[in-house]
Structures are given as structure tokens and as C-alpha cells.
Design an enzyme around this catalytic site. Structure first.
Site, PDB file in Angstrom:
ATOM      1  N   ASP A   1     -17.379   7.402  -1.311  1.00 34.05           N
ATOM      2  CA  ASP A   1     -16.049   7.233  -0.711  1.00 34.05           C
ATOM      3  C   ASP A   1     -15.690   8.557  -0.054  1.00 34.05           C
ATOM      4  O   ASP A   1     -16.306   9.596  -0.351  1.00 34.05           O
ATOM      5  CB  ASP A   1     -15.049   6.859  -1.830  1.00 34.05           C
ATOM      6  CG  ASP A   1     -13.695   6.411  -1.291  1.00 34.05           C
ATOM      7  OD1 ASP A   1     -13.536   6.293  -0.056  1.00 34.05           O
ATOM      8  OD2 ASP A   1     -12.778   6.182  -2.113  1.00 34.05           O
TER       9      ASP A   1
ATOM     10  N   ARG B   1     -13.546  -8.272   1.767  1.00 31.46           N
ATOM     11  CA  ARG B   1     -12.117  -8.066   1.521  1.00 31.46           C
ATOM     12  C   ARG B   1     -11.351  -9.335   1.886  1.00 31.46           C
ATOM     13  O   ARG B   1     -10.429  -9.753   1.192  1.00 31.46           O
ATOM     14  CB  ARG B   1     -11.577  -6.886   2.363  1.00 31.46           C
ATOM     15  CG  ARG B   1     -12.155  -5.519   2.019  1.00 31.46           C
ATOM     16  CD  ARG B   1     -11.661  -5.003   0.688  1.00 31.46           C
ATOM     17  NE  ARG B   1     -10.213  -4.969   0.572  1.00 31.46           N
ATOM     18  CZ  ARG B   1      -9.436  -3.996   1.037  1.00 31.46           C
ATOM     19  NH1 ARG B   1      -9.969  -2.940   1.610  1.00 31.46           N
ATOM     20  NH2 ARG B   1      -8.119  -4.034   0.887  1.00 31.46           N
TER      21      ARG B   1
ATOM     22  N   ARG C   1       0.888  -1.184   0.000  1.00 30.30           N
ATOM     23  CA  ARG C   1       0.000   0.000   0.000  1.00 30.30           C
ATOM     24  C   ARG C   1       0.911   1.214   0.000  1.00 30.30           C
ATOM     25  O   ARG C   1       1.697   1.428   0.922  1.00 30.30           O
ATOM     26  CB  ARG C   1      -0.882   0.003   1.248  1.00 30.30           C
ATOM     27  CG  ARG C   1      -1.508   1.367   1.512  1.00 30.30           C
ATOM     28  CD  ARG C   1      -2.601   1.339   2.530  1.00 30.30           C
ATOM     29  NE  ARG C   1      -3.778   0.696   1.984  1.00 30.30           N
ATOM     30  CZ  ARG C   1      -5.006   0.818   2.494  1.00 30.30           C
ATOM     31  NH1 ARG C   1      -5.199   1.561   3.563  1.00 30.30           N
ATOM     32  NH2 ARG C   1      -6.033   0.218   1.945  1.00 30.30           N
TER      33      ARG C   1
ATOM     34  N   HIS D   1      -7.399   0.898  -6.465  1.00 24.22           N
ATOM     35  CA  HIS D   1      -7.559   0.017  -5.298  1.00 24.22           C
ATOM     36  C   HIS D   1      -8.253  -1.270  -5.786  1.00 24.22           C
ATOM     37  O   HIS D   1      -9.424  -1.509  -5.506  1.00 24.22           O
ATOM     38  CB  HIS D   1      -8.400   0.747  -4.246  1.00 24.22           C
ATOM     39  CG  HIS D   1      -8.301   0.181  -2.869  1.00 24.22           C
ATOM     40  ND1 HIS D   1      -7.618  -0.985  -2.571  1.00 24.22           N
ATOM     41  CD2 HIS D   1      -8.821   0.611  -1.674  1.00 24.22           C
ATOM     42  CE1 HIS D   1      -7.716  -1.213  -1.266  1.00 24.22           C
ATOM     43  NE2 HIS D   1      -8.440  -0.275  -0.707  1.00 24.22           N
TER      44      HIS D   1
ATOM     45  N   CYS E   1     -16.316   1.885   0.890  1.00 25.27           N
ATOM     46  CA  CYS E   1     -15.137   1.053   1.173  1.00 25.27           C
ATOM     47  C   CYS E   1     -14.648   1.214   2.607  1.00 25.27           C
ATOM     48  O   CYS E   1     -13.900   0.374   3.095  1.00 25.27           O
ATOM     49  CB  CYS E   1     -14.028   1.365   0.178  1.00 25.27           C
ATOM     50  SG  CYS E   1     -13.389   3.041   0.320  1.00 25.27           S
TER      51      CYS E   1
ATOM     52  N   GLN F   1     -10.091  -3.693  -3.294  1.00 27.94           N
ATOM     53  CA  GLN F   1     -11.361  -3.160  -2.799  1.00 27.94           C
ATOM     54  C   GLN F   1     -12.477  -3.445  -3.793  1.00 27.94           C
ATOM     55  O   GLN F   1     -13.570  -3.881  -3.419  1.00 27.94           O
ATOM     56  CB  GLN F   1     -11.241  -1.641  -2.580  1.00 27.94           C
ATOM     57  CG  GLN F   1     -12.518  -1.006  -2.081  1.00 27.94           C
ATOM     58  CD  GLN F   1     -12.908  -1.539  -0.707  1.00 27.94           C
ATOM     59  OE1 GLN F   1     -12.118  -1.478   0.222  1.00 27.94           O
ATOM     60  NE2 GLN F   1     -14.115  -2.066  -0.576  1.00 27.94           N
TER      61      GLN F   1
HETATM   62  N1   CP Z   1     -11.045   0.270   2.407  1.00 22.82           N
HETATM   63  C1   CP Z   1      -9.802   0.120   2.856  1.00 22.82           C
HETATM   64  O1   CP Z   1      -8.853  -0.085   2.096  1.00 22.82           O
HETATM   65  O2   CP Z   1      -9.689   0.165   4.221  1.00 22.82           O
HETATM   66  P1   CP Z   1      -8.341   0.387   5.011  1.00 22.82           P
HETATM   67  O3   CP Z   1      -7.791   1.734   4.608  1.00 22.82           O
HETATM   68  O4   CP Z   1      -8.730   0.349   6.473  1.00 22.82           O
HETATM   69  O5   CP Z   1      -7.379  -0.716   4.670  1.00 22.82           O
END
Ligand code: CP
Length: 296
Positions: free
Chosen positions: A213, A281, A105, A132, A253, A135
Site C-alpha cells: 500500500d 470493490r 470516507r 478500510h 488497493c 477494501q
Molecule cells: N482503494 C481505494 O479506496 O481507492 P480510492 O481512494 O480511489 O477510493
């Protein structure tokens, strides 16, 4: 790069590959609910590199690989030499000799692509500023779970950003109809087909899925006040939901900023859909890891 090695962005996948992931994710969810043990990643290690915070991504990957018989290492970027200037190439080469997969990430999509280019093990994109993919695989799984199919469904995305970019690509691959509604200056710049309207009510008319979002993503904190002002008409609230069909589901998300992009009232009414999306997820990423890191 195809799913045969890594998951860098959804545009790299075919419809058949996405459906294969979703079918396996459904199977993993069923097995999880029925306490069936399946350990295709026994003794495999996933290195998880985080340059941004996370709750869902970290917990779902770490729990997921454990359930598949493997083990995860959590590497905050500032605890690694990568955070002190070691190159992506050297990091990729060294991790490839020690672990079986990398989840990252970070900010730049190019860093994820470079890890894949220089390494010999699967790389999974756990969010960049651009996209992403994990997601949206969970979102597609959730949409199928609640609405039974993807083809022909209409998604209205209120907002923009990395999840929106992946949803545009995922919806085109899966034969869905996608409309984005946000201020004109934030219109997504992504190489896939979608419709755009400035009017959020027009967007949710006939929508099967309404997605929102955060208005301020990680790394945009200095723009927060301005973005709240610009996105304020794009809130998913009770009045907007009156325009949407009564069967429409809501996806977020998370983390949610209740009172900004979504009201407490809409969130509560659609909490099961939103929390299922978060749970998925786990199942979707277990499918990605099993396909990429398991025996070929
Ligand atoms: N939606 C998502 O990626 O959540 P986090 O940022 O908590 O990993």
C-alpha cells in the site's frame, strides 16, 4: 454493531457474515458479466460523504447502487453543513429521515461510529485513518477468486496503515496466516493476531499473497519525505519476488506510487490481480449494500 445494521469495521463481523458477503459478491459479479438485471434496492438512496478524495470508492458505490436499482448522492464534506460545524448527531438524524443508507470516507473512526449511533439507517465505512473494511472485503474476494480458498493461506503485508489494519482483522476471522513487515515504529496497533518481521524477505517466504500500500496515506502528506526514507527497504520489487513462491499473487488497493512501494515491473506482471481487486470493490460493495439496505 453487527452487519444487521451497519459496516463500521471488520471486527464487527463473524466469519459466516464475511462469507455471506463474499458469496453474494461472487453472484453479483457473475450476473454483471452475464447482463442479468437484479434490482433489490429500487428507489433507495445512498448518501456518500467524502472528507477525502476517492476514485474507486466513489465510482464503485455510485455505479453499484445504480445497478441495484437505487441512486447515490455525492456530498463533499465542505459542501455540507457538517463541514461548517453541524454535529454528527444532527446530520445522522436528518439523513436518516431522507435517505436509506450512508457511506462515509473520513479521518476519525469515531465519526463513523457516531453516525451509526445517532442515525437509524445503515452506515458503511468507506475508509477512515483506522481501517478500510470495504477494501479488504474486495481483497478477500480476489484472493478466493485467484487461489480458490482463504483458510490456511499466508498473507505478507509490506507496509502498514488502515488497509493493513483491516487485513489483519479479516485474515484472523477467515483463518489465514498474516505477517506484517514494516519499520518497527510503524508496527500496526490493532486488536487481532498477526506476526511481525522487520525483514521483508522473511515475510514473503512461503506467502500466497503479497500486499502493499502507499507509504504516505491521505492526511500524512507532510511526512512524505521521511516516510519514503524509512520504508525504502520494503519495496515490492523483482528481487523480493524471487524470495516469494512463484504462485504468489500481488495485491495493491491503489492508487499506486510506482517506484516507491511497488516497481513498475512487478505491477505490470501482476496487473490482472491488482485491477481485479479494484473491480471487486464494485461487486463486494453491492453485496454489502444489498444485505444492509435491502428488505430484511
Ligand atoms: N482503494 C481505494 O479506496 O481507492 P480510492 O481512494 O480511489 O477510493
Amino acid at each position: 454493531m453487527s452487519l444487521k445494521k451497519s459496516l463500521l469495521k471488520l471486527a464487527d463481523l463473524t466469519k459466516e457474515e464475511i462469507i455471506k458477503i463474499l458469496d453474494l459478491a461472487d453472484q453479483f459479479k457473475f450476473e454483471f458479466k452475464n447482463n442479468v438485471e437484479f434490482k433489490p434496492l429500487k428507489d433507495k438512496t445512498l448518501a456518500m460523504i467524502f472528507a477525502k478524495p476517492s476514485t474507486r470508492t466513489r465510482v464503485s458505490f455510485e455505479t453499484g447502487i445504480f445497478q441495484l436499482g437505487g441512486h447515490a448522492l455525492v456530498l463533499g464534506i465542505n459542501d455540507m453543513q457538517l463541514g461548517r460545524g453541524e454535529t454528527i448527531e444532527d446530520t445522522a438524524q436528518v439523513l436518516s429521515r431522507m435517505v436509506d443508507g450512508i457511506m462515509i470516507r473520513t479521518f476519525a473512526q469515531q465519526d463513523v461510529e457516531d453516525l451509526d449511533k445517532y442515525g437509524t439507517i445503515p452506515v458503511i465505512n468507506g475508509l477512515t485513518d483506522y481501517c478500510h473494511p470495504c477494501q479488504v472485503l474486495a481483497d478477500l474476494m480476489t484472493i478466493r477468486e485467484f487461489l480458490y480458498e482463504l483458510e490456511g493461506k499466508k498473507i505478507a503485508f509490506l507496509g502498514s496503515g488502515n488497509v493493513c489494519n483491516s487485513m489483519i482483522v479479516g485474515s484472523e476471522i477467515c483463518g489465514m496466516d498474516m505477517v506484517v513487515s514494516c519499520p518497527e515504529k510503524y508496527k500496526p496497533d490493532v486488536d487481532a493476531k498477526y506476526n511481525y518481521t522487520k525483514n521483508p524477505h522473511e515475510a514473503v517466504e512461503n506467502a500466497d499473497v503479497i500486499v502493499t500500500d502507499t507509504w504516505t496515506s491521505m492526511g500524512q502528506e507532510s511526512e512524505r519525505a521521511a516516510r519514503i526514507k524509512e520504508f525504502t527497504g520494503y519495496q515490492v520489487n523483482d528481487e523480493l519476488m524471487k524470495t516469494a513462491p512463484s504462485h504468489a499473487i500481488v495485491q495493491h488497493c491503489l492508487p499506486a506510487h510506482k517506484g516507491e512501494e511497488i516497481t513498475e515491473s512487478v505491477f505490470r506482471e501482476h496487473a490482472d490481480e491488482i485491477y481485479s481487486e479494484a473491480e471487486n470493490r464494485l461487486h463486494a460493495q453491492k453485496a454489502v449494500m444489498a444485505i444492509l439496505m435491502g428488505e430484511k
